[in-house]
Design a protein around this motif. Structure first.
Motif, short mmCIF file in Angstrom:
data_model
loop_
_atom_site.label_atom_id
_atom_site.label_comp_id
_atom_site.label_asym_id
_atom_site.label_seq_id
_atom_site.Cartn_x
_atom_site.Cartn_y
_atom_site.Cartn_z
N GLN A 131 0.82 -1.11 0.09
CA GLN A 131 -0.20 0.09 -0.11
C GLN A 131 0.85 1.13 0.17
OE1 GLN A 131 -2.16 -0.77 3.63
NE2 GLN A 131 -3.71 -2.16 2.43
N GLN A 132 2.09 1.16 0.56
CA GLN A 132 2.72 2.43 0.74
C GLN A 132 3.73 2.62 -0.43
OE1 GLN A 132 4.65 1.45 4.67
NE2 GLN A 132 3.32 2.55 5.93
N VAL A 133 4.35 1.72 -0.85
CA VAL A 133 5.06 1.88 -2.17
C VAL A 133 4.88 1.03 -3.23
CG1 VAL A 133 7.25 2.70 -0.69
CG2 VAL A 133 6.87 0.14 -0.85
N PRO A 134 3.71 1.31 -3.72
CA PRO A 134 3.48 0.53 -5.08
C PRO A 134 4.17 0.68 -6.23
CG PRO A 134 1.78 2.32 -4.60
CD PRO A 134 2.71 2.03 -3.25
N LEU A 179 14.72 1.11 4.77
CA LEU A 179 14.76 0.32 3.52
C LEU A 179 13.31 -0.48 3.43
CD1 LEU A 179 18.11 -1.72 3.79
CD2 LEU A 179 17.56 -0.45 1.92
N PHE A 180 12.64 -0.58 4.52
CA PHE A 180 11.17 -0.96 4.37
C PHE A 180 10.45 -0.12 3.93
CE2 PHE A 180 7.07 -1.35 6.22
CZ PHE A 180 6.67 -2.79 5.92
N ALA A 181 10.52 1.21 4.22
CA ALA A 181 9.80 2.11 3.88
C ALA A 181 9.94 2.57 2.01
CB ALA A 181 10.06 3.41 4.35
N MET A 213 2.62 -4.14 13.40
CA MET A 213 1.87 -3.30 12.25
C MET A 213 2.17 -2.03 12.54
SD MET A 213 -0.35 -3.71 9.94
CE MET A 213 -1.58 -4.90 9.69
N ARG A 214 1.97 -1.48 13.72
CA ARG A 214 2.25 -0.31 13.76
C ARG A 214 3.55 0.32 13.35
NH1 ARG A 214 -1.17 2.02 18.93
NH2 ARG A 214 -2.89 0.83 18.66
N LEU A 215 4.61 -0.49 13.77
CA LEU A 215 5.99 -0.10 13.20
C LEU A 215 6.02 -0.22 11.52
CD1 LEU A 215 8.97 -0.04 13.32
CD2 LEU A 215 9.14 -2.65 13.35
N TRP A 216 5.44 -1.15 10.75
CA TRP A 216 5.24 -1.20 9.43
C TRP A 216 4.57 0.26 8.80
CZ3 TRP A 216 8.53 -4.53 9.72
CH2 TRP A 216 8.44 -5.64 10.22
N ARG A 217 3.52 0.59 9.67
CA ARG A 217 2.77 1.47 9.07
C ARG A 217 3.74 3.28 9.46
NH1 ARG A 217 -2.84 -0.22 11.71
NH2 ARG A 217 -3.63 -1.31 9.61
N MET A 218 4.56 2.87 10.38
CA MET A 218 4.83 3.97 10.96
C MET A 218 6.45 4.35 10.09
SD MET A 218 8.22 4.53 12.59
CE MET A 218 8.37 2.88 13.10
N ALA A 219 6.98 3.45 9.41
CA ALA A 219 8.29 3.36 8.86
C ALA A 219 8.44 4.49 7.65
CB ALA A 219 8.19 2.16 7.77
N PRO A 220 7.31 5.02 6.93
CA PRO A 220 7.57 6.07 6.15
C PRO A 220 7.92 7.42 6.60
CG PRO A 220 5.68 4.88 5.19
CD PRO A 220 6.03 4.25 6.60
N ASP A 221 7.35 7.48 7.93
CA ASP A 221 7.62 8.67 8.92
C ASP A 221 8.57 8.73 9.90
OD1 ASP A 221 5.18 9.64 7.38
OD2 ASP A 221 4.05 8.78 8.98
#
Lengths: 131, 221
Positions: free
Chosen positions: A43-46, B43-45, B86-94
């Protein structure tokens, strides 16, 4: 003092046992976590996925990376689609404006129109005849 | 009860030994040791799938352990650990690298989720021995594993008698082996308060476990 040391050692043996027992990680839980990660990542990086799956090198790769970065800054494909639609609507309004809007071309060019009124009349009809 | 706040302090990876023969539970080394948690989150983000594996291997076992010890319920702990990750995954871009430790942030999230569960009145209780996964250390004999299980179970029963904050502090200090300043940052209290909580908690635990010394293999005092 010695009694405290014994108590500490007694407790530490329990803490150490707990650490050994807790070292395990259920595989099913790990699989659920990774599935969550994949879902969130999709979802974040399509727009990053194609590059990750088929990395390109050299100038083409750098250009692709730049384009992807640009796309990501814009907000991905949905944002780009909106941008294209808004741009197309703007161009169309410019070419064929609705009746209630002024002609944008006229506003920009500010051209003058000359009408030669004299061509509409016979000079003889407005000038006094001699004699 | 106040939620747990500020982030500070790292937590090293406690790598476990090799996988047990039955393969049900695997102790994990900390993923790619050459990369920091910050780098893996970045990297994840950016879409790196391996980063999720490394972060899970590095952080999830400790997240699960804390939740298990604080809640005293294995199923609830798994739910909390999954939600924390899950919160870690969602937070990653920020995520802002260098402003906080990922692991400490995750401890804070985990404890807050545990508090939420308790507020909602979810079932909690002493960890049953048969709930506990097999000890993953193949270097220990079967009797040693059984003894570990019994001591861990007895400790959990005693932990559940502690007030919430004492239990959190004791778990972070003596099972997770965080420093007092790190715990103070996670729990948003002073270092002195952490010392007080852990000292009182240890006294209560020692008293609760004292009557079970022989049962738990302490025949020599």
């Amino acid at each position: 003092m010695a009694e405290n040391d014994i108590k500490d050692a007694f407790l530490e043996a329990h803490f150490a046992a707990a650490r050994r027992v807790d070292a395990g990680m259920p595989l099913a839980l790990e699989a659920r976590m990774l599935a969550d990660a994949a879902r969130v990542q999709a979802q974040q990086v399509p727009v990053m996925r194609p590059a990750a799956e088929s990395p390109r090198r050299g100038i083409a790769g750098a250009a692709a990376g730049l384009v992807q970065h640009f796309m990501r800054v814009l907000g991905g494909w949905p944002a780009l689609g909106g941008l294209v639609a808004a741009s197309a609507a703007g161009v169309w309004i410019g070419v064929a404006p609705p009746d209630f809007l002024p002609d944008p071309v006229g506003l920009m060019v500010q051209y003058d129109t000359e009408v030669n009124m004299l061509d509409s009349y016979e000079l003889s009809s407005v000038l006094p005849e001699e004699g | 009860m106040a939620r747990i706040g500020t982030i500070s302090g790292p937590k090293g990876v406690r790598g476990g030994p090799a996988a047990p023969p039955d393969g049900r539970n695997q102790p994990r080394e900390g993923g790619d040791a050459s990369l920091s948690d910050d780098a893996l989150v970045a990297l994840f983000a950016n879409g790196d799938e391996q980063a999720a594996r490394h972060l899970t291997a590095r952080l999830a076992p400790r997240t699960l352990a804390v939740a298990r010890r604080v809640l005293g319920d294995r199923d609830e702990a798994e739910d909390v650990a999954q939600e924390a990750m899950m919160r870690l995954w969602r937070m990653a871009p920020d995520w802002q690298p260098g402003q906080a430790q990922v692991s400490t942030w995750l401890y804070r999230v985990t404890l807050n989720l545990c508090l939420d569960r308790k507020r909602r009145g979810k079932r909690v209780g002493a960890l049953r021995l048969d709930d506990v996964p097999d000890p993953p250390d193949p270097g220990r004999t079967a009797p040693e594993r059984m003894q570990d299980g019994a001591r861990s179970d007895a400790l959990q029963s005693a932990l559940m008698t502690l007030p919430e904050r004492q239990r959190q502090a004791v778990v972070l200090r003596h099972i997770e082996e965080l420093s007092n300043p790190e715990i103070a940052g996670i729990m948003e209290i002073s270092v002195e308060a952490v010392e007080s909580l852990t000292a009182r908690g240890k006294r209560t635990l020692a008293a609760a476990l004292a009557g079970r010394r022989e049962e738990l293999g302490y025949s020599d005092g």
